[in-house]
Design an enzyme around this catalytic site. Sequence first.
Site, PDB file in Angstrom:
ATOM      1  N   THR A 133       1.014  -1.219  -0.003  1.00 36.29           N
ATOM      2  CA  THR A 133      -0.141   0.102  -0.139  1.00 36.29           C
ATOM      3  C   THR A 133       0.894   1.311   0.099  1.00 36.29           C
ATOM      4  O   THR A 133       1.984   1.216   0.396  1.00 36.29           O
ATOM      5  CB  THR A 133      -0.818  -0.063   1.324  1.00 36.29           C
ATOM      6  N   ASP A 134       0.215   2.363  -0.262  1.00 37.51           N
ATOM      7  CA  ASP A 134       0.858   3.641  -0.318  1.00 37.51           C
ATOM      8  C   ASP A 134       1.106   4.064   0.910  1.00 37.51           C
ATOM      9  O   ASP A 134       1.931   5.228   1.286  1.00 37.51           O
ATOM     10  CB  ASP A 134       0.328   4.755  -1.448  1.00 37.51           C
ATOM     11  N   GLU A 135       0.334   3.542   2.022  1.00 35.12           N
ATOM     12  CA  GLU A 135       0.156   4.016   3.300  1.00 35.12           C
ATOM     13  C   GLU A 135       1.687   4.050   4.339  1.00 35.12           C
ATOM     14  O   GLU A 135       1.901   4.555   5.102  1.00 35.12           O
ATOM     15  CB  GLU A 135      -0.652   3.401   4.209  1.00 35.12           C
ATOM     16  N   TYR A 159      -1.824  -0.465  11.138  1.00 37.81           N
ATOM     17  CA  TYR A 159      -1.978  -0.793   9.820  1.00 37.81           C
ATOM     18  C   TYR A 159      -0.810  -0.738   9.018  1.00 37.81           C
ATOM     19  O   TYR A 159      -0.214  -1.658   8.541  1.00 37.81           O
ATOM     20  CB  TYR A 159      -3.254  -0.604   9.036  1.00 37.81           C
ATOM     21  N   LYS A 163       2.052  -3.330   7.496  1.00 36.52           N
ATOM     22  CA  LYS A 163       2.438  -3.457   6.042  1.00 36.52           C
ATOM     23  C   LYS A 163       3.885  -3.165   5.569  1.00 36.52           C
ATOM     24  O   LYS A 163       4.549  -3.900   4.857  1.00 36.52           O
ATOM     25  CB  LYS A 163       1.477  -2.620   5.248  1.00 36.52           C
TER      26      LYS A 163
HETATM   27  P1  NAD Z   1      -9.536  -7.225   2.409  1.00 33.61           P
HETATM   28  O1  NAD Z   1      -9.587  -6.973   3.769  1.00 33.61           O
HETATM   29  O2  NAD Z   1     -10.955  -7.037   1.583  1.00 33.61           O
HETATM   30  O3  NAD Z   1      -9.476  -8.695   2.065  1.00 33.61           O
HETATM   31  C1  NAD Z   1      -8.280  -9.530   2.946  1.00 33.61           C
HETATM   32  C2  NAD Z   1      -8.442 -11.092   2.477  1.00 33.61           C
HETATM   33  O4  NAD Z   1      -7.514 -11.721   3.281  1.00 33.61           O
HETATM   34  C3  NAD Z   1      -9.746 -11.281   3.063  1.00 33.61           C
HETATM   35  O5  NAD Z   1     -10.232 -12.266   2.229  1.00 33.61           O
HETATM   36  C4  NAD Z   1      -9.448 -12.220   4.533  1.00 33.61           C
HETATM   37  O6  NAD Z   1     -10.110 -13.344   4.677  1.00 33.61           O
HETATM   38  C5  NAD Z   1      -7.952 -12.705   3.776  1.00 33.61           C
HETATM   39  N1  NAD Z   1      -6.983 -12.953   5.258  1.00 33.61           N
HETATM   40  C6  NAD Z   1      -6.844 -12.058   6.261  1.00 33.61           C
HETATM   41  N2  NAD Z   1      -5.763 -12.623   7.091  1.00 33.61           N
HETATM   42  C7  NAD Z   1      -5.583 -13.806   6.459  1.00 33.61           C
HETATM   43  C8  NAD Z   1      -4.578 -14.942   6.824  1.00 33.61           C
HETATM   44  N3  NAD Z   1      -3.751 -14.897   8.072  1.00 33.61           N
HETATM   45  N4  NAD Z   1      -4.406 -16.036   6.143  1.00 33.61           N
HETATM   46  C9  NAD Z   1      -5.071 -16.197   4.855  1.00 33.61           C
HETATM   47  N5  NAD Z   1      -6.217 -15.107   4.536  1.00 33.61           N
HETATM   48  C10 NAD Z   1      -6.438 -13.880   5.309  1.00 33.61           C
HETATM   49  O7  NAD Z   1      -8.375  -6.451   1.894  1.00 33.61           O
HETATM   50  P2  NAD Z   1      -8.399  -5.745   0.433  1.00 33.61           P
HETATM   51  O8  NAD Z   1      -8.835  -4.347   0.378  1.00 33.61           O
HETATM   52  O9  NAD Z   1      -8.815  -6.825  -0.549  1.00 33.61           O
HETATM   53  O10 NAD Z   1      -6.598  -5.609   0.320  1.00 33.61           O
HETATM   54  C11 NAD Z   1      -5.815  -6.798  -0.069  1.00 33.61           C
HETATM   55  C12 NAD Z   1      -4.388  -6.111  -0.142  1.00 33.61           C
HETATM   56  O11 NAD Z   1      -4.017  -5.000  -0.821  1.00 33.61           O
HETATM   57  C13 NAD Z   1      -4.058  -6.174   1.276  1.00 33.61           C
HETATM   58  O12 NAD Z   1      -2.431  -6.570   1.586  1.00 33.61           O
HETATM   59  C14 NAD Z   1      -3.964  -4.660   1.452  1.00 33.61           C
HETATM   60  O13 NAD Z   1      -2.852  -4.140   2.287  1.00 33.61           O
HETATM   61  C15 NAD Z   1      -3.694  -4.235  -0.076  1.00 33.61           C
HETATM   62  N6  NAD Z   1      -4.144  -2.733  -0.529  1.00 33.61           N
HETATM   63  C16 NAD Z   1      -5.329  -2.597  -0.577  1.00 33.61           C
HETATM   64  C17 NAD Z   1      -5.721  -1.259  -0.909  1.00 33.61           C
HETATM   65  C18 NAD Z   1      -7.226  -0.750  -0.866  1.00 33.61           C
HETATM   66  O14 NAD Z   1      -7.708   0.349  -1.050  1.00 33.61           O
HETATM   67  N7  NAD Z   1      -8.277  -1.853  -0.327  1.00 33.61           N
HETATM   68  C19 NAD Z   1      -5.002  -0.331  -1.499  1.00 33.61           C
HETATM   69  C20 NAD Z   1      -3.577  -0.798  -1.607  1.00 33.61           C
HETATM   70  C21 NAD Z   1      -3.166  -1.947  -1.053  1.00 33.61           C
HETATM   71  O1  DAU Z   2      -4.091   4.069   0.400  1.00 36.78           O
HETATM   72  C1  DAU Z   2      -4.429   2.654   0.300  1.00 36.78           C
HETATM   73  C2  DAU Z   2      -5.103   2.094   1.482  1.00 36.78           C
HETATM   74  O2  DAU Z   2      -6.505   2.524   1.071  1.00 36.78           O
HETATM   75  C3  DAU Z   2      -5.303   0.693   1.886  1.00 36.78           C
HETATM   76  O3  DAU Z   2      -3.877   0.097   2.199  1.00 36.78           O
HETATM   77  C4  DAU Z   2      -6.321   0.144   3.069  1.00 36.78           C
HETATM   78  O4  DAU Z   2      -6.209  -1.387   3.025  1.00 36.78           O
HETATM   79  C5  DAU Z   2      -7.584   0.894   2.581  1.00 36.78           C
HETATM   80  O5  DAU Z   2      -8.618   0.399   3.550  1.00 36.78           O
HETATM   81  C6  DAU Z   2      -7.267   2.276   2.249  1.00 36.78           C
HETATM   82  O6  DAU Z   2      -7.134   2.904   3.536  1.00 36.78           O
HETATM   83  P1  DAU Z   2      -8.012   4.559   3.737  1.00 36.78           P
HETATM   84  O7  DAU Z   2      -7.920   4.499   5.371  1.00 36.78           O
HETATM   85  O8  DAU Z   2      -7.618   5.491   3.009  1.00 36.78           O
HETATM   86  O9  DAU Z   2      -9.382   3.987   3.357  1.00 36.78           O
HETATM   87  P2  DAU Z   2     -10.884   4.099   4.206  1.00 36.78           P
HETATM   88  O10 DAU Z   2     -11.759   3.908   3.094  1.00 36.78           O
HETATM   89  O11 DAU Z   2     -11.036   3.674   5.615  1.00 36.78           O
HETATM   90  O12 DAU Z   2     -10.972   5.839   4.388  1.00 36.78           O
HETATM   91  C7  DAU Z   2     -10.816   6.780   2.914  1.00 36.78           C
HETATM   92  C8  DAU Z   2     -10.867   8.018   3.603  1.00 36.78           C
HETATM   93  O13 DAU Z   2     -12.070   8.420   4.238  1.00 36.78           O
HETATM   94  C9  DAU Z   2      -9.949   8.252   4.739  1.00 36.78           C
HETATM   95  O14 DAU Z   2      -9.339  10.076   4.964  1.00 36.78           O
HETATM   96  C10 DAU Z   2     -10.814   8.236   6.123  1.00 36.78           C
HETATM   97  C11 DAU Z   2     -12.008   8.796   5.587  1.00 36.78           C
HETATM   98  N1  DAU Z   2     -13.267   8.151   6.162  1.00 36.78           N
HETATM   99  C12 DAU Z   2     -13.435   6.917   6.325  1.00 36.78           C
HETATM  100  C13 DAU Z   2     -14.568   6.225   6.770  1.00 36.78           C
HETATM  101  C14 DAU Z   2     -14.521   4.675   7.003  1.00 36.78           C
HETATM  102  C15 DAU Z   2     -14.418   8.976   6.605  1.00 36.78           C
HETATM  103  O15 DAU Z   2     -14.302  10.141   6.563  1.00 36.78           O
HETATM  104  N2  DAU Z   2     -15.517   8.528   7.299  1.00 36.78           N
HETATM  105  C16 DAU Z   2     -15.484   7.117   7.377  1.00 36.78           C
HETATM  106  O16 DAU Z   2     -16.670   6.616   7.825  1.00 36.78           O
END
Ligand code: NAD
Ligand code: DAU
Length: 353
Positions: A133-135, A159, A163
Amino acid sequence: MAILVTGGAGFIGSNFVLEWFAKGSEPVVVLDKLTYAGNPDNLASLREDERLTFVRGDIGDRPLVASLLAKHQVRAVLNFAAESHVDRSIHGPGEFIQTNVVGTFELLEAVRAYWTALEAGPKEAFRFLHVSTDEVYGSLSDDAPAFTETHQYQPNSPYSASKAASDHLVRAYHHTYGLPVLTTNCSNNYGPYHFPEKLIPLILLNALAGKPLPIYGDGKNVRDWLFVTDHCSAIRRVLEAGRPGETYNVGGRNEMTNLEVVQTLCSILDELRPSQSGRSYWEQVHFVKDRPGHDRRYAIDASLIERELGWLPAETFQSGIRKTVEWYLSHPEWVQGVVSGAYREWVTKQYGS
Ligand code: NAD
Ligand code: DAU
């Protein structure tokens, strides 16, 4: 031969598997623990498909991973599995350390043993792709340039720290053991199958249910949004042609404040599913207490993957967000399956009653 996709029942992992079979036919083994975020319904359309093997299990279970690698002659591992929600990591960081750090370590150890014993050809071709992730780069000021791959790591939440730790382990396994790893650091994804604890699906479902739309702080935090299938195409491209040991930043050059995102969602909903009250969904917005340590701005410089691998996103935010709203409106059964007791408990814990 097959690829092993960990976390393949989650949001991005399941989109990746669906896209993989839409583009080709190489078998996939999904290893997923099915935490609250893992949903087998995401892969329902593949239930009868013999190319998919689904295994419920933990990436931290080294013997299980070893047996899957050997049995399916895995040529690449794609590690999507993680605890992924920042707010949950603030309430309880333990699971994040367990899966994202210890789990990744155990996975790497199983993969290293398997890869070490491979013959020269398959060994050379093998890849371990770590989805990150970019975080990990921390927060940007308003006018700072976007994150490049050499930006210093400065994770601010449990988190992102977990990562970052996993990224460092992956890097070390390349540097020390020569394991052919690839890392992608992507910005915020949105699209189908997004679990409604995250901003975009939460706003959509709350709006339709007539509930408050919670915006943290002043709503001016900036995220760089990418449609999920564009993230999937970037991962496929990195797997295919990325240089082992390299990190690729992935993003859509699409920075928006949370207020802009919520405004866009409300106006699409006003058009496609007007509220019975006759009022705009925007009137449901509530400003709530800020997230502790809330990162102000993320922005990705995707020049390396664009230049070196010729990757570009196919969707603009306008086209992707409309597809997303349309998907949620046309999949009420998926929404019903997700909005379970466990989900309701989370909403009460995070937002109060
Ligand atoms: P998600 O939370 O929707 O899915 C995570 C999946 O991993 C789930 O199916 C869960 O059951 C599985 N899991 C959790 N712990 C596990 C374990 N110990 N063993 C096997 N499976 C396990 O997450 P996502 O949003 O699909 O993100 C996927 C990946 O991409 C993550 O590594 C996250 O850090 C990264 N990522 C997410 C975003 C985003 O915006 N969602 C952006 C950049 C990177
Ligand atoms: O940048 C990549 C990341 O993006 C991934 O690594 C994470 O897995 C993914 O969850 C996401 O993280 P964020 O914290 O940016 O996403 P989230 O959807 O939780 O929040 C997006 C923005 O909205 C953030 O600035 C917080 C804000 N927010 C979020 C929620 C849930 C609100 O204002 N209200 C809310 O209820």
